[in-house]
Design a protein around this motif. Structure first.
Motif, mmCIF file in Angstrom:
data_model
loop_
_atom_site.group_PDB
_atom_site.id
_atom_site.type_symbol
_atom_site.label_atom_id
_atom_site.label_comp_id
_atom_site.label_asym_id
_atom_site.label_seq_id
_atom_site.Cartn_x
_atom_site.Cartn_y
_atom_site.Cartn_z
ATOM 1 N N VAL A 72 -43.428 -62.096 -13.974
ATOM 2 C CA VAL A 72 -44.886 -62.062 -13.879
ATOM 3 C C VAL A 72 -45.314 -60.649 -13.500
ATOM 4 N N THR A 73 -46.310 -60.128 -14.208
ATOM 5 C CA THR A 73 -46.791 -58.779 -13.932
ATOM 6 C C THR A 73 -48.313 -58.751 -13.878
ATOM 7 N N THR A 74 -48.827 -57.795 -13.127
ATOM 8 C CA THR A 74 -50.274 -57.559 -13.083
ATOM 9 C C THR A 74 -50.689 -56.502 -14.098
ATOM 10 N N ILE A 75 -49.732 -55.927 -14.808
ATOM 11 C CA ILE A 75 -50.012 -54.795 -15.698
ATOM 12 C C ILE A 75 -50.823 -55.255 -16.905
ATOM 13 N N THR A 102 -55.758 -62.093 -13.170
ATOM 14 C CA THR A 102 -56.497 -61.827 -11.931
ATOM 15 C C THR A 102 -56.496 -60.338 -11.616
ATOM 16 N N GLN A 103 -57.668 -59.784 -11.354
ATOM 17 C CA GLN A 103 -57.772 -58.384 -10.956
ATOM 18 C C GLN A 103 -57.428 -58.253 -9.470
ATOM 19 N N MET A 104 -56.546 -57.315 -9.151
ATOM 20 C CA MET A 104 -56.116 -57.133 -7.766
ATOM 21 C C MET A 104 -56.201 -55.665 -7.380
ATOM 22 N N ASN A 105 -56.549 -55.413 -6.123
ATOM 23 C CA ASN A 105 -56.446 -54.047 -5.630
ATOM 24 C C ASN A 105 -54.994 -53.782 -5.228
ATOM 25 N N GLN A 106 -54.731 -52.537 -4.866
ATOM 26 C CA GLN A 106 -53.354 -52.135 -4.568
ATOM 27 C C GLN A 106 -52.743 -52.952 -3.429
ATOM 28 N N LYS A 107 -53.512 -53.156 -2.395
ATOM 29 C CA LYS A 107 -53.016 -53.894 -1.233
ATOM 30 C C LYS A 107 -52.597 -55.312 -1.627
ATOM 31 N N ARG A 108 -53.410 -55.950 -2.435
ATOM 32 C CA ARG A 108 -53.112 -57.325 -2.859
ATOM 33 C C ARG A 108 -51.866 -57.371 -3.745
ATOM 34 N N LYS A 109 -51.701 -56.392 -4.616
ATOM 35 C CA LYS A 109 -50.509 -56.361 -5.471
ATOM 36 C C LYS A 109 -49.236 -56.296 -4.636
ATOM 37 N N GLU A 111 -48.863 -57.270 -1.536
ATOM 38 C CA GLU A 111 -48.707 -58.546 -0.830
ATOM 39 C C GLU A 111 -48.112 -59.612 -1.751
ATOM 40 N N GLU A 112 -48.600 -59.659 -2.986
ATOM 41 C CA GLU A 112 -48.101 -60.652 -3.936
ATOM 42 C C GLU A 112 -46.647 -60.358 -4.325
ATOM 43 N N ALA A 113 -46.304 -59.076 -4.422
ATOM 44 C CA ALA A 113 -44.921 -58.709 -4.734
ATOM 45 C C ALA A 113 -43.985 -59.104 -3.594
ATOM 46 N N LEU A 114 -44.427 -58.898 -2.375
ATOM 47 C CA LEU A 114 -43.616 -59.286 -1.220
ATOM 48 C C LEU A 114 -43.435 -60.798 -1.157
ATOM 49 N N ALA A 115 -44.457 -61.526 -1.590
ATOM 50 C CA ALA A 115 -44.379 -62.990 -1.590
ATOM 51 C C ALA A 115 -43.572 -63.519 -2.768
ATOM 52 N N GLY A 116 -43.350 -62.666 -3.778
ATOM 53 C CA GLY A 116 -42.584 -63.086 -4.945
ATOM 54 C C GLY A 116 -43.412 -63.713 -6.043
ATOM 55 N N THR A 117 -44.736 -63.715 -5.912
ATOM 56 C CA THR A 117 -45.590 -64.275 -6.967
ATOM 57 C C THR A 117 -45.889 -63.246 -8.057
ATOM 58 N N VAL A 118 -45.716 -61.967 -7.740
ATOM 59 C CA VAL A 118 -45.779 -60.894 -8.733
ATOM 60 C C VAL A 118 -44.422 -60.201 -8.738
ATOM 61 N N ASP A 119 -43.848 -60.045 -9.925
ATOM 62 C CA ASP A 119 -42.519 -59.445 -10.030
ATOM 63 C C ASP A 119 -42.563 -57.937 -10.228
ATOM 64 N N VAL A 120 -43.556 -57.457 -10.965
ATOM 65 C CA VAL A 120 -43.610 -56.022 -11.247
ATOM 66 C C VAL A 120 -45.060 -55.587 -11.442
ATOM 67 N N GLY A 175 -64.680 -38.230 -4.131
ATOM 68 C CA GLY A 175 -64.795 -39.679 -4.002
ATOM 69 C C GLY A 175 -63.477 -40.312 -4.425
ATOM 70 N N GLN A 176 -63.012 -41.305 -3.661
ATOM 71 C CA GLN A 176 -61.727 -41.933 -3.958
ATOM 72 C C GLN A 176 -61.734 -43.409 -3.574
ATOM 73 N N ASN A 177 -60.893 -44.161 -4.262
ATOM 74 C CA ASN A 177 -60.629 -45.535 -3.850
ATOM 75 C C ASN A 177 -59.758 -45.492 -2.592
ATOM 76 N N ARG A 178 -60.128 -46.253 -1.598
ATOM 77 C CA ARG A 178 -59.420 -46.211 -0.322
ATOM 78 C C ARG A 178 -57.955 -46.609 -0.460
ATOM 79 N N TYR A 179 -57.638 -47.472 -1.421
ATOM 80 C CA TYR A 179 -56.269 -47.959 -1.566
ATOM 81 C C TYR A 179 -55.393 -47.021 -2.399
ATOM 82 N N TRP A 180 -55.981 -46.029 -3.041
ATOM 83 C CA TRP A 180 -55.184 -45.118 -3.860
ATOM 84 C C TRP A 180 -54.471 -44.087 -2.986
#
Length: 329
Positions: A72-75, A102-109, A111-120, A175-180
């Motif tokens: 599963v990927t968010t790409i 699902t659109q995710m910010n960096q932090k959420r990606k 978290e999901e990878a650590l949980a194993g619901t996102v693989d890459v 200007g920048q995204n805080r998670y970048w």
């Protein structure tokens, strides 16, 4: 008397002939039964052998061609997704790639990878990110992501044309995204930064004067501005903001074998030249160089203090030649 004897003999001969005929017919009937029985047994044996072979072949085929491994990927971006699929194809394993909508910010990606619901997923790297999830240290954009062009207000074009040095550039607000990771790089180099947790908010913030520029990768800036059309904004033609910021595939710590497979596939592509061929074709690198006019820009180079010592900077085949360019004086 003679006639009677002849008749009797004829009767005996006839009886004997009939019995002989019956014996002959019986012999042939038994022979035919045996023959047919033998044929039937042989046919059954042959069928059984064929079924056994078919079952063995099916088992062998199943063992040698296992079901595809699901990941599963968010790409969603075309280049990154196509590259991932090709790397997996080259890895020697069979994979089925499922894209999350699902659109995710960096932090959420993360978290999901650590949980194993996102693989890459893919991201610009940082030390923290590399220590949290598994990096595949092949720069997806050959360093192009660290060559930033600027979206500015049209009314500020003259201000940017007067920038000659880093000191000049520090008078402008980013200007920048805080998670970048970029936000931390700019701040570490003493540049003033205004952040937002939502990327889409940056465009109206720029137009409204909250900051002076939005720096995006040279390969993405045209599409991004087109996706957020604003007649008050334009792409600056004067400055190239440059720092080492490789983007990698990042893999869930629960899937180390997947990280190894992606790396093997990418290395295979690099060794036979297909990585560069695909990169140049899909990202239209020749056109990008012509349009961006990198060599005619003032280059503002920044340090990347958060860059991992494991970054493969010494592998020249992984990078474009932009970092050795002199630029305009």
């Amino acid at each position: 008397m003679v006639i009677h004897i002849a008749t009797l003999l004829g009767s005996v001969v006839t009886t004997l002939a009939k019995r002989l005929l019956m014996l002959i017919l019986g012999f042939w009937a038994n022979a035919m039964v045996c023959a047919f029985s033998f044929i039937a047994i042989a046919a059954v044996a042959s069928a059984s052998f064929m079924l056994a072979n078919a079952a063995y072949a099916a088992g062998t085929s199943s063992a040698s061609n296992p079901a595809p491994i699901k990941i599963v990927t968010t790409i969603q971006q075309q280049w990154q997704f196509n590259l991932l699929k090709e790397a997996l194809r080259r890895s020697g394993q069979s994979y089925q790639v499922e894209q999350m909508s699902t659109q995710m910010n960096q932090k959420r990606k993360v978290e999901e990878a650590l949980a194993g619901t996102v693989d890459v997923f893919w991201s610009m790297t940082s030390k923290e990110l590399e220590e949290t999830v598994l990096p595949v240290r092949i720069p997806l954009f050959k360093g192009l992501l660290g060559n930033r062009l600027l979206i500015i207000r049209k009314t500020d074009e003259a201000r940017f044309a007067n920038v000659k040095t880093l000191a000049d550039f520090k008078q402008l607000k980013a200007g920048q995204n805080r998670y970048w990771p970029d936000a931390s790089i700019l701040e570490a180099n003493g540049l003033p930064v205004v952040t937002s947790y939502q990327y889409t908010n940056l465009y109206p913030m720029l137009e409204g004067g909250r900051f002076d520029y939005l720096a995006l990768g040279a390969q993405e800036i045209g599409d991004e501005l087109a996706s957020h059309p604003d007649p008050a904004l334009k792409i600056d033609t004067h400055i190239l903001l440059q720092y080492r910021s490789p983007a990698y595939f990042f893999v869930s710590p629960k899937r180390p074998e997947l990280a190894a497979a992606i790396l093997a596939g990418l290395e295979n592509m690099i060794s036979d030249g297909s990585f560069d061929e695909m990169f140049n074709r899909e990202l239209k690198i020749d056109k990008l160089y012509r349009d961006a006019q990198f060599e005619q820009r003032v280059i503002i180079r920044l340090d990347t203090p958060d860059l991992s010592p494991l970054t493969p900077i010494e592998r020249q085949e992984l990078w474009l030649d932009l970092f050795s360019m002199q630029g305009a004086k």
